[in-house]
Design an enzyme around this catalytic site. Structure first.
Site, short mmCIF file in Angstrom:
data_model
loop_
_atom_site.label_atom_id
_atom_site.label_comp_id
_atom_site.label_asym_id
_atom_site.label_seq_id
_atom_site.Cartn_x
_atom_site.Cartn_y
_atom_site.Cartn_z
N GLY A 85 74.08 20.93 25.90
CA GLY A 85 72.87 20.11 25.87
C GLY A 85 73.08 18.63 26.10
O GLY A 85 72.12 17.92 26.43
N ASP A 86 74.30 18.14 25.95
CA ASP A 86 74.58 16.71 26.18
C ASP A 86 76.01 16.60 26.71
O ASP A 86 76.85 15.88 26.17
CB ASP A 86 74.41 15.93 24.88
CG ASP A 86 74.41 14.41 25.09
OD1 ASP A 86 74.33 13.97 26.26
OD2 ASP A 86 74.49 13.67 24.09
#
Length: 287
Positions: free
Chosen positions: A191-192
């Site tokens: 996600g990041d």
């Protein structure tokens, strides 16, 4: 920090020899603890400013770990007065070589093969200092537009970083989104996934840190690896061997990076605006 130091010693039944500050960005205070039981990482911030942030980070790390990738073990998580504190396993780092990127590609492809019926997650979390809504949706189009892009363009508009014409341009982009992105089942995402959230530990083992997990389109993770550099391009070939990508995925990098670019527009200002404008114009004009 003296009170926290005593709390940690009591909770872990250790003596702290030293606490060395590490770079932790603008959100957390990060320290390496040298203790009588070995070394640990401690992260802390103000819980009123970032409610449940470190508890959600701990959950995300555990969820990634269950998929088979290596993450720091969550040693402890607690709140005290105005602080929230997370204690994590410490990893010695070494310089990455080609072997590391092969292992990373294998781990990432395994992570992405962890799937779910819906896009999203059963709890919300954070990307950077921004809250990230993960309400389940049945399609990537619906999730990406409703949970990722629309909340940020509203926030950017409210902060006078986007104009009414920008909002209209996004609406045009939304009408063609389904034609641009191939349909795939939901994948568990870090996600990041920029280079600062990946460590090379002893034996060239990849370690995933600071996640913003949810089930999404795997191209979103791959796009993020291309945003700031720091990833050896060889890993993409290794990944494609493990879990082949749909044709033309490189052309879709900028679409999925609209989300992190909007995050950076809100957090760091207008230098990210022209890139966002160009992507919207490029893909809306084509259709």
């Amino acid at each position: 920090m003296m009170v926290v130091k005593k709390l940690i010693e009591d909770r872990l039944s250790v003596d702290i020899i030293s606490m060395s500050p590490l770079s932790g960005g603008d959100i957390n205070d990060v320290y390496m603890l040298d203790t009588s039981a070995g070394q640990f990482i401690i992260k802390s911030n103000y819980r009123e400013m970032f409610p449940n942030m470190l508890e959600r980070e701990a959950k995300g790390l555990k969820q990634l770990g269950k998929s088979g990738v290596t993450t720091p073990e969550v040693i402890d998580h607690f709140e005290h007065d105005e602080l929230q504190v997370l204690i994590l396993q410490y990893f010695e780092e070494e310089r990455a070589n080609k072997e590391f990127w092969m292992y990373f590609a294998q781990d990432l492809s395994n992570l992405h093969q962890s799937s779910h019926t819906f896009f999203g997650l059963d709890y919300d979390n954070y990307i950077g200092s921004l809250q990230q809504a993960n309400e389940f949706k049945s399609s990537w189009e619906q999730f990406f537009i409703e949970n990722r892009i629309k909340p940020l363009i509203k926030k950017a508009f409210d902060n006078k970083l986007l104009s009414e014409s920008h909002l209209n341009s996004f609406e045009g982009f939304f009408t063609v989104f389904s034609e641009l992105i191939p349909v795939e089942p939901p994948s568990l995402l870090h996600g990041d996934l920029w280079s600062g959230n990946l460590l090379c530990s002893a034996g060239q083992k990849p370690v995933f840190i600071d996640p913003a997990v949810y089930f999404g389109h795997r191209e979103a993770d791959l796009a993020m690896t291309q945003m700031f550099g720091g990833f050896d391009s060889a890993f993409l070939n290794f990944y494609n061997d493990c879990f082949p990508l749909e044709k033309g995925w490189q052309n879709r990098i900028s679409i999925h990076n609209l989300y992190p670019n909007l995050v950076h527009l809100i957090l760091f200002g207008r230098s990210y605006l022209s890139g966002i404008e160009n992507v919207i114009k490029r893909f809306t004009r084509k259709n």
